[in-house]
Motif scaffolding. Structure first.
Motif, PDB file in Angstrom:
ATOM      1  N   PRO A 226      83.678  60.591  15.961  1.00  0.00           N
ATOM      2  CA  PRO A 226      83.579  60.086  14.585  1.00  0.00           C
ATOM      3  C   PRO A 226      83.777  58.574  14.482  1.00  0.00           C
ATOM      4  CG  PRO A 226      85.033  62.002  14.712  1.00  0.00           C
ATOM      5  CD  PRO A 226      84.635  61.689  16.106  1.00  0.00           C
ATOM      6  N   ILE A 227      84.702  58.025  15.252  1.00  0.00           N
ATOM      7  CA  ILE A 227      84.990  56.596  15.102  1.00  0.00           C
ATOM      8  C   ILE A 227      83.797  55.762  15.536  1.00  0.00           C
ATOM      9  CG2 ILE A 227      86.054  56.233  17.376  1.00  0.00           C
ATOM     10  CD1 ILE A 227      88.177  54.497  15.838  1.00  0.00           C
ATOM     11  N   LEU A 228      83.043  56.271  16.512  1.00  0.00           N
ATOM     12  CA  LEU A 228      81.849  55.546  16.953  1.00  0.00           C
ATOM     13  C   LEU A 228      80.767  55.610  15.885  1.00  0.00           C
ATOM     14  CD1 LEU A 228      80.371  54.036  19.281  1.00  0.00           C
ATOM     15  CD2 LEU A 228      79.355  56.237  19.874  1.00  0.00           C
ATOM     16  N   LEU A 229      80.607  56.790  15.319  1.00  0.00           N
ATOM     17  CA  LEU A 229      79.613  56.942  14.257  1.00  0.00           C
ATOM     18  C   LEU A 229      79.931  56.010  13.101  1.00  0.00           C
ATOM     19  CD1 LEU A 229      79.174  60.831  14.245  1.00  0.00           C
ATOM     20  CD2 LEU A 229      77.749  59.101  15.373  1.00  0.00           C
ATOM     21  N   GLU A 230      81.220  55.872  12.850  1.00  0.00           N
ATOM     22  CA  GLU A 230      81.630  55.014  11.752  1.00  0.00           C
ATOM     23  C   GLU A 230      81.323  53.547  12.063  1.00  0.00           C
ATOM     24  OE1 GLU A 230      85.570  54.435   9.027  1.00  0.00           O
ATOM     25  OE2 GLU A 230      85.421  56.275  10.237  1.00  0.00           O
ATOM     26  N   ALA A 231      81.538  53.156  13.310  1.00  0.00           N
ATOM     27  CA  ALA A 231      81.227  51.780  13.723  1.00  0.00           C
ATOM     28  C   ALA A 231      79.731  51.521  13.572  1.00  0.00           C
ATOM     29  CB  ALA A 231      81.676  51.544  15.155  1.00  0.00           C
ATOM     30  N   GLN A 232      78.941  52.526  13.942  1.00  0.00           N
ATOM     31  CA  GLN A 232      77.491  52.367  13.822  1.00  0.00           C
ATOM     32  C   GLN A 232      77.075  52.247  12.360  1.00  0.00           C
ATOM     33  OE1 GLN A 232      76.326  55.813  16.063  1.00  0.00           O
ATOM     34  NE2 GLN A 232      76.103  54.660  17.985  1.00  0.00           N
ATOM     35  N   ALA A 233      77.744  53.025  11.536  1.00  0.00           N
ATOM     36  CA  ALA A 233      77.450  52.938  10.098  1.00  0.00           C
ATOM     37  C   ALA A 233      77.802  51.555   9.579  1.00  0.00           C
ATOM     38  CB  ALA A 233      78.255  53.995   9.350  1.00  0.00           C
ATOM     39  N   MET A 234      78.889  51.016  10.103  1.00  0.00           N
ATOM     40  CA  MET A 234      79.315  49.685   9.686  1.00  0.00           C
ATOM     41  C   MET A 234      78.266  48.637  10.076  1.00  0.00           C
ATOM     42  SD  MET A 234      82.897  47.831  10.545  1.00  0.00           S
ATOM     43  CE  MET A 234      84.044  48.069   9.215  1.00  0.00           C
ATOM     44  N   LEU A 235      77.703  48.794  11.236  1.00  0.00           N
ATOM     45  CA  LEU A 235      76.665  47.858  11.682  1.00  0.00           C
ATOM     46  C   LEU A 235      75.467  47.912  10.737  1.00  0.00           C
ATOM     47  CD1 LEU A 235      75.567  45.828  13.709  1.00  0.00           C
ATOM     48  CD2 LEU A 235      74.697  47.729  15.075  1.00  0.00           C
ATOM     49  N   ARG A 236      75.099  49.116  10.315  1.00  0.00           N
ATOM     50  CA  ARG A 236      73.985  49.247   9.374  1.00  0.00           C
ATOM     51  C   ARG A 236      74.322  48.583   8.048  1.00  0.00           C
ATOM     52  NH1 ARG A 236      73.392  54.281  11.972  1.00  0.00           N
ATOM     53  NH2 ARG A 236      74.702  55.338  10.452  1.00  0.00           N
ATOM     54  N   GLN A 237      75.580  48.770   7.619  1.00  0.00           N
ATOM     55  CA  GLN A 237      76.003  48.120   6.379  1.00  0.00           C
ATOM     56  C   GLN A 237      75.926  46.603   6.514  1.00  0.00           C
ATOM     57  OE1 GLN A 237      79.810  50.212   6.208  1.00  0.00           O
ATOM     58  NE2 GLN A 237      79.331  50.796   4.102  1.00  0.00           N
ATOM     59  N   TRP A 238      76.332  46.110   7.659  1.00  0.00           N
ATOM     60  CA  TRP A 238      76.289  44.654   7.887  1.00  0.00           C
ATOM     61  C   TRP A 238      74.844  44.171   7.780  1.00  0.00           C
ATOM     62  CZ3 TRP A 238      73.709  41.467  11.229  1.00  0.00           C
ATOM     63  CH2 TRP A 238      74.125  40.127  11.248  1.00  0.00           C
ATOM     64  N   GLU A 239      73.938  44.907   8.440  1.00  0.00           N
ATOM     65  CA  GLU A 239      72.546  44.481   8.445  1.00  0.00           C
ATOM     66  C   GLU A 239      71.948  44.553   7.045  1.00  0.00           C
ATOM     67  OE1 GLU A 239      70.182  46.216  11.534  1.00  0.00           O
ATOM     68  OE2 GLU A 239      71.403  45.298  13.094  1.00  0.00           O
ATOM     69  N   ALA A 240      72.484  45.466   6.228  1.00  0.00           N
ATOM     70  CA  ALA A 240      72.001  45.578   4.844  1.00  0.00           C
ATOM     71  C   ALA A 240      72.667  44.541   3.947  1.00  0.00           C
ATOM     72  CB  ALA A 240      72.277  46.991   4.313  1.00  0.00           C
ATOM     73  N   GLY A 241      73.593  43.798   4.481  1.00  0.00           N
ATOM     74  CA  GLY A 241      74.226  42.743   3.720  1.00  0.00           C
ATOM     75  C   GLY A 241      75.353  43.215   2.820  1.00  0.00           C
ATOM     76  N   ASP A 242      75.947  44.363   3.164  1.00  0.00           N
ATOM     77  CA  ASP A 242      77.064  44.896   2.368  1.00  0.00           C
ATOM     78  C   ASP A 242      78.172  43.858   2.229  1.00  0.00           C
ATOM     79  OD1 ASP A 242      78.518  47.771   1.622  1.00  0.00           O
ATOM     80  OD2 ASP A 242      79.887  46.229   2.405  1.00  0.00           O
ATOM     81  N   GLU A 243      78.535  43.575   0.973  1.00  0.00           N
ATOM     82  CA  GLU A 243      79.443  42.472   0.685  1.00  0.00           C
ATOM     83  C   GLU A 243      80.788  42.609   1.382  1.00  0.00           C
ATOM     84  OE1 GLU A 243      80.597  40.880  -3.362  1.00  0.00           O
ATOM     85  OE2 GLU A 243      78.431  41.259  -3.603  1.00  0.00           O
ATOM     86  N   GLU A 244      81.338  43.799   1.258  1.00  0.00           N
ATOM     87  CA  GLU A 244      82.654  44.065   1.832  1.00  0.00           C
ATOM     88  C   GLU A 244      82.653  43.830   3.349  1.00  0.00           C
ATOM     89  OE1 GLU A 244      86.335  46.249   0.448  1.00  0.00           O
ATOM     90  OE2 GLU A 244      84.796  45.024  -0.469  1.00  0.00           O
ATOM     91  N   VAL A 245      81.660  44.410   3.975  1.00  0.00           N
ATOM     92  CA  VAL A 245      81.580  44.315   5.438  1.00  0.00           C
ATOM     93  C   VAL A 245      81.351  42.872   5.877  1.00  0.00           C
ATOM     94  CG1 VAL A 245      80.225  44.992   7.458  1.00  0.00           C
ATOM     95  CG2 VAL A 245      80.801  46.687   5.726  1.00  0.00           C
ATOM     96  N   VAL A 246      80.477  42.188   5.164  1.00  0.00           N
ATOM     97  CA  VAL A 246      80.186  40.802   5.533  1.00  0.00           C
ATOM     98  C   VAL A 246      81.434  39.931   5.367  1.00  0.00           C
ATOM     99  CG1 VAL A 246      78.886  38.751   4.850  1.00  0.00           C
ATOM    100  CG2 VAL A 246      77.716  40.938   5.092  1.00  0.00           C
ATOM    101  N   LYS A 247      82.207  40.245   4.343  1.00  0.00           N
ATOM    102  CA  LYS A 247      83.429  39.481   4.110  1.00  0.00           C
ATOM    103  C   LYS A 247      84.409  39.679   5.278  1.00  0.00           C
ATOM    104  CE  LYS A 247      86.937  38.995   0.640  1.00  0.00           C
ATOM    105  NZ  LYS A 247      87.620  39.778  -0.387  1.00  0.00           N
ATOM    106  N   LEU A 248      84.577  40.922   5.654  1.00  0.00           N
ATOM    107  CA  LEU A 248      85.463  41.228   6.779  1.00  0.00           C
ATOM    108  C   LEU A 248      84.964  40.544   8.061  1.00  0.00           C
ATOM    109  CD1 LEU A 248      87.767  42.897   8.052  1.00  0.00           C
ATOM    110  CD2 LEU A 248      86.157  44.788   8.305  1.00  0.00           C
TER     111      LEU A 248
END
Length: 592
Positions: A226-248
């Motif tokens: 699960p933790i890997l899947l979550e990291a991958q999801a985070m990468l997708r969020q980053w690429e989509a420009g998710d504000e929260e993720v980009v801030k972090l």
RNA sequence: GGUCGCGUAGCUCAGCUGGAUAGAGCAUCUGCCUUCUAAGCAGACGGUCGAAGGUUCGAAUCCUUCCGCGAUCACCA
């Protein structure tokens, strides 16, 4: 000033006059220490054109040279080797010509094309380690060497600031960090981020073990933790420009950069231009489309784009995925072209990257050539071997690395211990001493790494690897410090020029010969992208000087002419040591 | 398996576009601080240059085969 071209002519003349044949070339080598002489003509290759006994031929050429070349004072022949003794006057004249030359050995800038040198290029999820140190030292030094040999140089790095590895650190921090910051923890900021990278791996491994105990296959478990899947999801969020993720992402990258800056500063390396992968990772796609039209690439049925390199003895290689997303190669193609756009005068690039990427760069260079870029002919992969520990490979994930900052600190400490035992630093303030320990410790480390051929693997034993005696940085620094001590104590104007009518001591002559080859050594080092050549040259020079120092009095010498000359000679040796060490990124101390 | 790199003294390395008796440092052993810094100098000890063939007047160096170590051959970066 250079004797060799003259000798080539004269040897040819001699052979023509005595045997009436033309020899196309003449082979020289420095005379071996065991024989009398300075330059040796190898007779053997001439036997193809001149019939006879090599000793006899050598003697005849020797007679001729002695008579017709005033710089040759004596000769002797051993087997097929004609050893020529070059007159003291020649060396003294040479010394007079260069003794006041400020950048002796360095070529005029801009006499050659501009080059971009890439090195370091770290990931921004963990601190720098020993492997990066080797990379940084090599890249920096090669850049300096190219500069000194006449190139204009741009130093650059591409910061690998995006990707799944970054998300791993971010996710772990989010999950286990409790808002910890560099300030609140007191940790160096890049180390703090690295801590969470290790934490991620630990959690990931635990999840895999859990899944396996539930009966899943190992591979399956690795893919579905699960933790890997979550990291991958985070990468997708980053690429989509998710504000929260980009801030972090910005915050944690900021920490890492602050930490890197300190480490770079301590190491003494710098860059003229930074590239960030987050800016460049989309580059190259249009080039691929272009190449497709030109027929350099071809499209497979699934839509992915490839290049066929089977004519070059390589495989097919993908350059764009079927879904249109970039691979590593796409980016590198795009980045290379971007650099030439940014710096239109560059006509070549050096990539300082480990040898596990030999294949990648072979392919990259081929592709760029096939795309028709003229500068693609001048690309060089400065490939170097891994740094291994006695315990095996270094792995950041598992925390089994020699950390760069720790290593530098350890070198400081060792330098301090040795210096204190020597006790030669009375009169130095605390700060001066601290600075000196850093200078010496870094010299030991840098020299240790740079003196070996980049292609070779280094086995680094933290307990006993870095020495301060013998063929080491501190040894050469010590020689420099000795020279400065002489210069401080010379209580007369050493710059005045006196007649020099005396015979040279053998040690003086050796020193002059060694000084004489500095410019050619530098050019050779540039051509071969090899700091090791500079390191070895400097060691030989220092060794030669110490031998001179031991056997020949400088300041106690009563003959004023000789004393003057020896001080000037010592000064020049010091200058060359300093210049050579600068090419390695190593400072020299006035005292130690 | 294919490709690339490496293999030299007990250890760490030079030398590799062919040339003389294969060089340094560390370690071990001997000497040298009432002349300029002993982090030094001078010397001793230590090698079938991974192995075997080949080319050459001459091979650690070039070619071939083999052995050992490493890397790589991912729609990872």
């Amino acid at each position: 000033m250079d004797l060799q071209p003259l000798l080539v002519e004269k040897v040819k003349d001699a052979v023509k006059q005595m045997y009436d044949v033309e020899v196309p070339s003449v082979e020289f080598q420095p005379t071996r220490k065991d024989f009398e002489g300075d330059i040796t003509v190898v007779i053997f290759p001439m036997l193809r054109y001149v019939k006879g006994n090599p000793v006899e031929i050598g003697s005849k050429i020797g007679d001729y040279l002695q008579e017709h070349v005033e710089e040759i004072s004596r000769y002797n022949v051993v087997k097929g080797f004609l050893n020529l003794v070059v007159s003291d006057v020649f060396y003294l004249n040479f010394f007079n010509n260069i003794k006041n030359e400020e950048n002796y050995g360095f070529a005029e800038t801009n006499s050659k094309a501009s080059v971009m040198v890439e090195y370091s290029s770290p990931n921004t999820n963990k601190p720098l380690h020993l492997g990066h140190i080797r990379n940084n030292l090599l890249g920096y030094s090669v850049a300096e060497i190219l500069k000194a040999s006449g190139h204009k140089v741009y130093k650059t790095q591409i910061v690998n600031d995006r990707g799944i590895h970054i998300c791993k650190s971010m996710l772990a921090w989010q999950r286990f960090g409790n808002g910890e910051t560099p300030k609140s923890s007191g940790m160096k900021s890049d180390h703090l981020v690295g801590k969470y990278y290790v934490a991620f791996d630990k959690a990931y491994k635990a999840e895999i073990a859990q899944l396996k105990s539930e009966g899943k296959e190992k591979k399956e478990a690795e893919k579905t933790a699960p933790i890997l899947l979550e990291a991958q999801a985070m990468l997708r969020q980053w690429e989509a420009g998710d504000e929260e993720v980009v801030k972090l992402w910005k915050m944690m990258n900021g920490w890492v950069y602050a930490g890197f800056d300190t480490t770079y500063k301590n190491l003494g390396v710098d860059f003229d231009k930074l590239y960030y992968e987050s800016d460049t990772y989309l580059l190259g796609k249009d080039v691929v489309e272009d190449g497709l039209k030109k027929g350099v690439f071809f499209r497979k049925e699934d839509g992915s784009i490839w290049i066929d390199l089977s004519d070059e003895g390589l495989d097919e290689k993908i350059v764009l995925r079927a879904d249109g997303t970039a691979v590593y190669m796409t980016q590198d193609i795009g980045t290379a072209i971007q650099r030439v756009t940014d710096f239109p005068d560059i006509n070549g690039m050096v990539y300082t990257v480990g040898n596990e990427q030999d294949y990648h760069f072979k392919v990259l260079f081929l592709i760029l050539k096939k795309l028709g870029y003229t500068w693609a002919e001048q690309l060089y992969h400065l490939s170097y071997g891994m740094v291994d520990l006695p315990s095996g490979k270094m792995k950041s994930r598992e925390g089994t690395v020699v950390d760069a900052d720790d290593l530098i600190q350890n070198m400081d400490k060792t330098a301090e211990e040795i210096s204190k035992a020597q006790g030669k630093l009375e009169g130095y303030s605390k700060d001066e001493k601290k600075k000196l320990y850093r200078t010496i410790g870094l010299a030991a480390l840098k020299y240790y790494i740079l003196k070996v051929d980049p292609k070779k693997r280094i086995l680094f034993n933290p307990e006993e690897s870095v020495d301060f005696q013998g063929n080491t940085g501190p040894f050469i620094q010590y020689t420099y410090a000795r020279i400065q001590s002489i210069l401080r104590k010379a209580d007369f104007d050493i710059s005045t020029t006196r007649e020099m009518t005396f015979d040279l001591h053998a040690k003086e002559k050796e020193l002059l010969k060694q000084i004489q080859v500095f410019p050619e050594t530098l050019q050779l080092a540039a051509e071969n992208h090899s700091p090791a050549l500079i390191a070895n040259y400097t060691y030989d020079l220092a060794k030669e000087f110490n031998s001179f120092y031991q056997q020949v009095p400088v300041l106690p010498e009563v003959d004023q002419q000789k004393k003057q000359f020896r001080v000037q000679l010592s000064k020049k040796v010091g200058e060359v040591i300093q210049a050579a060490f600068k090419l390695l990124g190593i400072d020299v101390p006035e005292r130690m």
